[in-house]
Design a protein around this motif. Sequence first.
Motif, PDB file in Angstrom:
ATOM      1  N   VAL A  50      13.263  41.798   1.079  1.00 14.46           N
ATOM      2  CA  VAL A  50      12.179  42.745   1.348  1.00 14.46           C
ATOM      3  C   VAL A  50      12.832  44.061   1.748  1.00 14.46           C
ATOM      4  CG1 VAL A  50      10.178  43.258   2.811  1.00 14.46           C
ATOM      5  CG2 VAL A  50      10.711  40.871   2.216  1.00 14.46           C
ATOM      6  N   VAL A  51      12.528  45.128   1.022  1.00  8.90           N
ATOM      7  CA  VAL A  51      13.052  46.441   1.438  1.00  8.90           C
ATOM      8  C   VAL A  51      11.936  47.207   2.131  1.00  8.90           C
ATOM      9  CG1 VAL A  51      14.874  46.598  -0.313  1.00  8.90           C
ATOM     10  CG2 VAL A  51      12.642  47.529  -0.826  1.00  8.90           C
ATOM     11  N   THR A  52      12.267  47.764   3.298  1.00  4.13           N
ATOM     12  CA  THR A  52      11.256  48.451   4.083  1.00  4.13           C
ATOM     13  C   THR A  52      11.930  49.501   4.961  1.00  4.13           C
ATOM     14  OG1 THR A  52       9.295  48.070   5.464  1.00  4.13           O
ATOM     15  CG2 THR A  52      11.256  46.782   6.019  1.00  4.13           C
ATOM     16  N   SER A  53      11.123  50.198   5.757  1.00  2.00           N
ATOM     17  CA  SER A  53      11.682  51.265   6.578  1.00  2.00           C
ATOM     18  C   SER A  53      11.609  50.931   8.056  1.00  2.00           C
ATOM     19  CB  SER A  53      10.897  52.553   6.313  1.00  2.00           C
ATOM     20  OG  SER A  53      11.268  53.546   7.229  1.00  2.00           O
ATOM     21  N   ALA A  54      12.642  51.329   8.773  1.00  2.00           N
ATOM     22  CA  ALA A  54      12.619  51.173  10.221  1.00  2.00           C
ATOM     23  C   ALA A  54      12.015  52.411  10.881  1.00  2.00           C
ATOM     24  CB  ALA A  54      14.045  50.952  10.738  1.00  2.00           C
ATOM     25  N   LEU A  55      11.725  53.438  10.080  1.00  5.25           N
ATOM     26  CA  LEU A  55      11.190  54.678  10.634  1.00  5.25           C
ATOM     27  C   LEU A  55       9.659  54.660  10.584  1.00  5.25           C
ATOM     28  CD1 LEU A  55      13.456  57.347   8.851  1.00  5.25           C
ATOM     29  CD2 LEU A  55      13.941  56.002  10.917  1.00  5.25           C
ATOM     30  N   PRO A  56       9.025  55.288  11.570  1.00  5.55           N
ATOM     31  CA  PRO A  56       7.571  55.373  11.481  1.00  5.55           C
ATOM     32  C   PRO A  56       7.156  56.378  10.398  1.00  5.55           C
ATOM     33  CG  PRO A  56       8.365  56.575  13.401  1.00  5.55           C
ATOM     34  CD  PRO A  56       9.566  55.923  12.772  1.00  5.55           C
ATOM     35  N   LYS A  57       6.150  56.049   9.645  1.00  9.28           N
ATOM     36  CA  LYS A  57       5.466  56.955   8.700  1.00  9.28           C
ATOM     37  C   LYS A  57       6.171  57.219   7.376  1.00  9.28           C
ATOM     38  CE  LYS A  57       5.159  60.428  11.495  1.00  9.28           C
ATOM     39  NZ  LYS A  57       4.945  61.760  11.977  1.00  9.28           N
ATOM     40  N   ILE A  58       7.469  56.890   7.283  1.00  9.79           N
ATOM     41  CA  ILE A  58       8.178  57.214   6.034  1.00  9.79           C
ATOM     42  C   ILE A  58       8.862  55.964   5.477  1.00  9.79           C
ATOM     43  CG2 ILE A  58       9.954  58.653   4.942  1.00  9.79           C
ATOM     44  CD1 ILE A  58       7.998  60.441   6.273  1.00  9.79           C
ATOM     45  N   PHE A  59       8.579  55.661   4.215  1.00 10.26           N
ATOM     46  CA  PHE A  59       9.370  54.631   3.526  1.00 10.26           C
ATOM     47  C   PHE A  59      10.656  55.305   3.049  1.00 10.26           C
ATOM     48  CE2 PHE A  59      10.416  52.408  -0.514  1.00 10.26           C
ATOM     49  CZ  PHE A  59      10.669  51.153   0.003  1.00 10.26           C
ATOM     50  N   SER A  60      10.530  56.257   2.139  1.00  9.96           N
ATOM     51  CA  SER A  60      11.668  57.097   1.752  1.00  9.96           C
ATOM     52  C   SER A  60      11.152  58.379   1.117  1.00  9.96           C
ATOM     53  CB  SER A  60      12.592  56.383   0.765  1.00  9.96           C
ATOM     54  OG  SER A  60      13.507  57.325   0.203  1.00  9.96           O
ATOM     55  N   ALA A  61      11.762  59.509   1.483  1.00  9.77           N
ATOM     56  CA  ALA A  61      11.362  60.822   0.922  1.00  9.77           C
ATOM     57  C   ALA A  61      11.961  61.055  -0.462  1.00  9.77           C
ATOM     58  CB  ALA A  61      11.778  61.933   1.858  1.00  9.77           C
ATOM     59  N   GLY A  62      12.656  60.047  -1.006  1.00 13.23           N
ATOM     60  CA  GLY A  62      13.236  60.222  -2.335  1.00 13.23           C
ATOM     61  C   GLY A  62      14.633  60.805  -2.270  1.00 13.23           C
ATOM     62  N   LEU A  63      15.079  61.316  -3.402  1.00 15.18           N
ATOM     63  CA  LEU A  63      16.449  61.825  -3.479  1.00 15.18           C
ATOM     64  C   LEU A  63      16.669  62.901  -2.421  1.00 15.18           C
ATOM     65  CD1 LEU A  63      17.144  62.103  -7.299  1.00 15.18           C
ATOM     66  CD2 LEU A  63      17.059  60.092  -5.832  1.00 15.18           C
TER      67      LEU A  63
END
Length: 229
Positions: free
Chosen positions: A92-105
């Motif tokens: 499972v890929v996910t984010s440890a940051l609140p509100k952002i999965f990834s902003a992209g490149l």
Amino acid sequence: MGFGTVSRGGSSRWPDQRLCTVEMGPPCHTSCLSRRKSSSSPKIKVDLDSSTGIAVMKFQSPPVNSLSLDFLTEFCISLEKLEMDRSCRGVVVTSALPKIFSAGLDIMEMYGKSPERCGEFWKAVQEMWLKLYGSNMVTIAAINGSSPAGGCLMALTCDYRIMAENPRYGIGLNETQLGIVAPFWFKDTMVNTVGHRTTELALELGLLYSAPDALRLAWWTSWCRRTRC
Ligand SMILES: CCCCC/C=C\CCC/C=C/CC(=O)SCCNC(=O)CCNC(=O)[C@H](O)C(C)(C)COP(=O)(O)OP(=O)(O)OC[C@H]1O[C@@H](n2cnc3c(N)ncnc32)[C@H](O)[C@@H]1OP(=O)(O)O
């Protein structure tokens, strides 16, 4: 959480049934805990529960988990390590940051860099896509925040997607809005998930979708009402 079916397969690690369920309850006793393996690099933390065969890869690169050369390199190394661990069947890929999965490149990687560095960066972007798309493991994106452009590509490259429902979170290949053209293989990855017509419209207009809108367009079969999942 329940997930829908996919057309990809061919790995011994795929479940026999095409509908698979992942339980992610808290560990409650010692034998369970002893089967957990953790590893952490500066930008990515990985927890593997060998008893379930499920790893959770958390992006921890503030402020927005942008896909820099360092991030992409760590991502590929982490994925390779899981591929080599026979106890791991899914990630499972996910984010440890609140509100952002990834902003992209990472935009800073594409500005004022030498041709050599640009080449290295672009190769790393392609490597991430190839490794994730070609993974023998079941791959799931738990999208717990905004996921524009390259962040969306990463989610689309997984076998399954779940997104937290929050009106502030958007997902899509919005490159057009930035005045750049999404590379053809970004487009192809989206076509493979949502079809030609939706992709054509989404790319022309650089649309970002909310979780319910994306669900309607068959981006996934489930979304999560909690803001963190
Ligand atoms: C080198 C070879 C090139 C080959 C060329 C070939 C083809 C061209 C490439 C085509 C493909 C492109 C795919 C991409 O992924 S391009 C990147 C697209 N992404 C974005 O445009 C995202 C923009 N960001 C946002 O929309 C928002 O930041 C957000 C992710 C929704 C978060 O919003 P919020 O929480 O309000 O945070 P801030 O906006 O205040 O940002 C905080 C902080 O983060 C910096 N930042 C944001 N996005 C990026 C990024 N993609 N890369 C690097 N840095 C980013 C932002 O500048 C802020 O920094 P400061 O606090 O220092 O101001």
